[in-house]
Structures are given as C-alpha cells and as structure tokens.
Design a protein around this motif. Structure first.
Motif, PDB file in Angstrom:
ATOM      1  N   PRO A  35       0.834  -1.196   0.000  1.00  0.00           N
ATOM      2  CA  PRO A  35       0.000   0.000   0.000  1.00  0.00           C
ATOM      3  C   PRO A  35       0.870   1.248   0.000  1.00  0.00           C
ATOM      4  N   PRO A  36       0.333   2.377  -0.437  1.00  0.00           N
ATOM      5  CA  PRO A  36       1.129   3.599  -0.411  1.00  0.00           C
ATOM      6  C   PRO A  36       1.442   3.998   1.030  1.00  0.00           C
ATOM      7  N   TYR A  37       2.613   4.601   1.231  1.00  0.00           N
ATOM      8  CA  TYR A  37       3.008   4.994   2.589  1.00  0.00           C
ATOM      9  C   TYR A  37       3.870   6.237   2.560  1.00  0.00           C
ATOM     10  N   ASN A  38       3.940   6.894   3.716  1.00  0.00           N
ATOM     11  CA  ASN A  38       4.815   8.050   3.931  1.00  0.00           C
ATOM     12  C   ASN A  38       5.772   7.716   5.058  1.00  0.00           C
ATOM     13  N   ILE A  39       6.984   8.229   4.960  1.00  0.00           N
ATOM     14  CA  ILE A  39       7.943   8.167   6.061  1.00  0.00           C
ATOM     15  C   ILE A  39       8.265   9.604   6.411  1.00  0.00           C
ATOM     16  N   GLU A  40       7.987   9.967   7.639  1.00  0.00           N
ATOM     17  CA  GLU A  40       8.110  11.356   8.087  1.00  0.00           C
ATOM     18  C   GLU A  40       9.180  11.450   9.173  1.00  0.00           C
ATOM     19  N   LYS A  41      10.069  12.425   9.039  1.00  0.00           N
ATOM     20  CA  LYS A  41      11.045  12.722  10.083  1.00  0.00           C
ATOM     21  C   LYS A  41      10.494  13.897  10.876  1.00  0.00           C
ATOM     22  N   GLN A  42      10.134  13.642  12.132  1.00  0.00           N
ATOM     23  CA  GLN A  42       9.524  14.688  12.941  1.00  0.00           C
ATOM     24  C   GLN A  42      10.565  15.577  13.605  1.00  0.00           C
ATOM     25  N   ALA A  54      -6.800   1.270   3.907  1.00  0.00           N
ATOM     26  CA  ALA A  54      -8.265   1.360   3.887  1.00  0.00           C
ATOM     27  C   ALA A  54      -8.873  -0.024   3.715  1.00  0.00           C
ATOM     28  N   GLY A  55      -9.868  -0.320   4.539  1.00  0.00           N
ATOM     29  CA  GLY A  55     -10.569  -1.591   4.448  1.00  0.00           C
ATOM     30  C   GLY A  55     -10.004  -2.686   5.331  1.00  0.00           C
ATOM     31  N   PHE A  56      -8.810  -2.489   5.899  1.00  0.00           N
ATOM     32  CA  PHE A  56      -8.227  -3.488   6.796  1.00  0.00           C
ATOM     33  C   PHE A  56      -8.675  -3.215   8.226  1.00  0.00           C
ATOM     34  N   LYS A  57      -8.993  -4.281   8.956  1.00  0.00           N
ATOM     35  CA  LYS A  57      -9.312  -4.179  10.377  1.00  0.00           C
ATOM     36  C   LYS A  57      -8.018  -4.378  11.172  1.00  0.00           C
ATOM     37  N   GLU A  58      -8.033  -3.934  12.431  1.00  0.00           N
ATOM     38  CA  GLU A  58      -6.861  -4.127  13.296  1.00  0.00           C
ATOM     39  C   GLU A  58      -6.446  -5.587  13.363  1.00  0.00           C
ATOM     40  N   SER A  59      -7.419  -6.483  13.407  1.00  0.00           N
ATOM     41  CA  SER A  59      -7.118  -7.913  13.516  1.00  0.00           C
ATOM     42  C   SER A  59      -6.451  -8.462  12.258  1.00  0.00           C
ATOM     43  N   GLU A  60      -6.527  -7.743  11.148  1.00  0.00           N
ATOM     44  CA  GLU A  60      -5.923  -8.194   9.892  1.00  0.00           C
ATOM     45  C   GLU A  60      -4.528  -7.631   9.672  1.00  0.00           C
ATOM     46  N   LEU A  61      -4.056  -6.794  10.585  1.00  0.00           N
ATOM     47  CA  LEU A  61      -2.742  -6.158  10.466  1.00  0.00           C
ATOM     48  C   LEU A  61      -1.814  -6.681  11.550  1.00  0.00           C
ATOM     49  N   SER A  62      -0.542  -6.836  11.212  1.00  0.00           N
ATOM     50  CA  SER A  62       0.437  -7.252  12.222  1.00  0.00           C
ATOM     51  C   SER A  62       1.756  -6.542  11.973  1.00  0.00           C
ATOM     52  N   LEU A  63       2.463  -6.271  13.080  1.00  0.00           N
ATOM     53  CA  LEU A  63       3.781  -5.640  13.039  1.00  0.00           C
ATOM     54  C   LEU A  63       4.740  -6.504  13.843  1.00  0.00           C
ATOM     55  N   SER A  64       5.965  -6.624  13.361  1.00  0.00           N
ATOM     56  CA  SER A  64       7.002  -7.317  14.122  1.00  0.00           C
ATOM     57  C   SER A  64       8.356  -6.712  13.760  1.00  0.00           C
ATOM     58  N   VAL A  65       9.281  -6.806  14.710  1.00  0.00           N
ATOM     59  CA  VAL A  65      10.644  -6.312  14.484  1.00  0.00           C
ATOM     60  C   VAL A  65      11.592  -7.456  14.776  1.00  0.00           C
ATOM     61  N   SER A  84     -20.079  -8.609  -6.631  1.00  0.00           N
ATOM     62  CA  SER A  84     -20.000  -8.388  -8.060  1.00  0.00           C
ATOM     63  C   SER A  84     -19.788  -6.900  -8.285  1.00  0.00           C
ATOM     64  N   TYR A  85     -18.561  -6.524  -8.657  1.00  0.00           N
ATOM     65  CA  TYR A  85     -18.212  -5.121  -8.825  1.00  0.00           C
ATOM     66  C   TYR A  85     -18.424  -4.673 -10.262  1.00  0.00           C
ATOM     67  N   LEU A  86     -18.922  -3.474 -10.427  1.00  0.00           N
ATOM     68  CA  LEU A  86     -18.932  -2.843 -11.738  1.00  0.00           C
ATOM     69  C   LEU A  86     -17.581  -2.174 -11.971  1.00  0.00           C
ATOM     70  N   TYR A  87     -17.003  -1.655 -10.909  1.00  0.00           N
ATOM     71  CA  TYR A  87     -15.652  -1.085 -10.942  1.00  0.00           C
ATOM     72  C   TYR A  87     -15.036  -1.297  -9.561  1.00  0.00           C
ATOM     73  N   GLN A  88     -13.820  -1.772  -9.518  1.00  0.00           N
ATOM     74  CA  GLN A  88     -13.140  -1.985  -8.237  1.00  0.00           C
ATOM     75  C   GLN A  88     -11.822  -1.221  -8.244  1.00  0.00           C
ATOM     76  N   GLY A  89     -11.821  -0.072  -7.562  1.00  0.00           N
ATOM     77  CA  GLY A  89     -10.618   0.752  -7.465  1.00  0.00           C
ATOM     78  C   GLY A  89      -9.865   0.536  -6.167  1.00  0.00           C
ATOM     79  N   ILE A  90     -10.521  -0.060  -5.184  1.00  0.00           N
ATOM     80  CA  ILE A  90      -9.881  -0.354  -3.894  1.00  0.00           C
ATOM     81  C   ILE A  90      -9.459  -1.810  -3.922  1.00  0.00           C
TER      82      ILE A  90
END
Length: 147
Positions: A35-42, A54-65, A84-90
């Motif tokens: 997915p598109p992302y930004n990296i910001e130096k604060q 967009a469209g992902f729930k917390e339970s569908e995302l995971s982070l690990s280091v 049945s989509y007529l157009y699917q942009g997401i």
C-alpha cells in the motif's frame, strides 16, 4: 541502473562491509507501490510511518521487528459472500512491507486512524555510545614506575 563499486572503501573502513551490502541492496531495490506509505522525520530522533490501509481491520494487520527490520503485514479475512463489482478501485490484496531500521531505532507505538496505520519510531542512543566531553585538568598525571 549502474552498479556502484564500494571496494575502495573496504581498504580503510573496517567492519562496514555489512553496511555497504545493505546500501547496495537498497540501490537495487524496486519500489513497492502497495500500500502507499509516507515516512516522516519529525525531529532528529522521532520518525513516523503512515500506511494507507483502507478496508483493513486491526485484527488483519500485524507488526514485528526482527534484526533491525520492521515487518508490516496485512492479511484480509475472506468475505462471506463474493461481491459483483462494476468497478473496483480499492484493492483487496494482502501485503507485506519491510523497513530496515537503523541501530537504536525502536517502534514506540502503532495505531489505526481513519484508514491509516500510523507507526511511531524513536532513535534512542544509549548514554555509553553518545559523545562525551573530557575535561583537561591541572592535576598531576599518572607516572609509570619501572622496576
């Protein structure tokens, strides 16, 4: 793309071979578009990664280091009925992104905010590795005794 030759640096830089390999791999890396992302130096020690999930729930995302690599995964649960989509942009595809973290950079938090996965990072150099000033005193110096 042309290939850089780091071999002259190996003559005077001891122990940096891993860093040169990492730099070479970054130069050859093809950009990931989803997915598109930004990296910001604060500021000098605070960073933020924002991913459009967009469209992902917390339970569908995971982070690990692991070994200075931040791995962000999104795996969608299968919908009960197919649409049945007529157009699917997401897009509804799974993703896996890897971010190489510098030494002493830690993930301090993550949150899902209005379709963005926001990951906060902090570079915290231990005190023993920070530069320190050594005062020059007017006392006596240690003398070596020879026996």
């Amino acid at each position: 793309m042309s290939r850089f030759d780091f071999s002259p640096l190996y003559r005077s830089a001891i122990g940096f071979d891993r860093m040169m390999g990492d730099l070479e791999a970054l130069l050859q890396h093809k950009g990931v578009a989803y997915p598109p992302y930004n990296i910001e130096k604060q500021d000098n020690d605070h960073y933020r990664i924002s991913l459009a999930v967009a469209g992902f729930k917390e339970s569908e995302l995971s982070l690990s280091v692991e070994q200075n690599t931040l791995l962000v995964k999104g795996v969608r649960e299968q919908p009960a009925a197919s649409s049945s989509y007529l157009y699917q942009g997401i897009t509804e595809r799974d993703f896996e992104l890897k971010f190489r973290l510098a030494d002493h950079v830690q993930v301090t938090g993550a949150r899902l905010d209005n379709g963005l996965l926001v990951i906060d990072l902090l570079r915290e150099v231990p005190d023993e590795l920070k530069p320190r000033r050594i005062d020059i005193g007017q006392g006596r110096t240690l003398e070596h005794k020879s026996e």
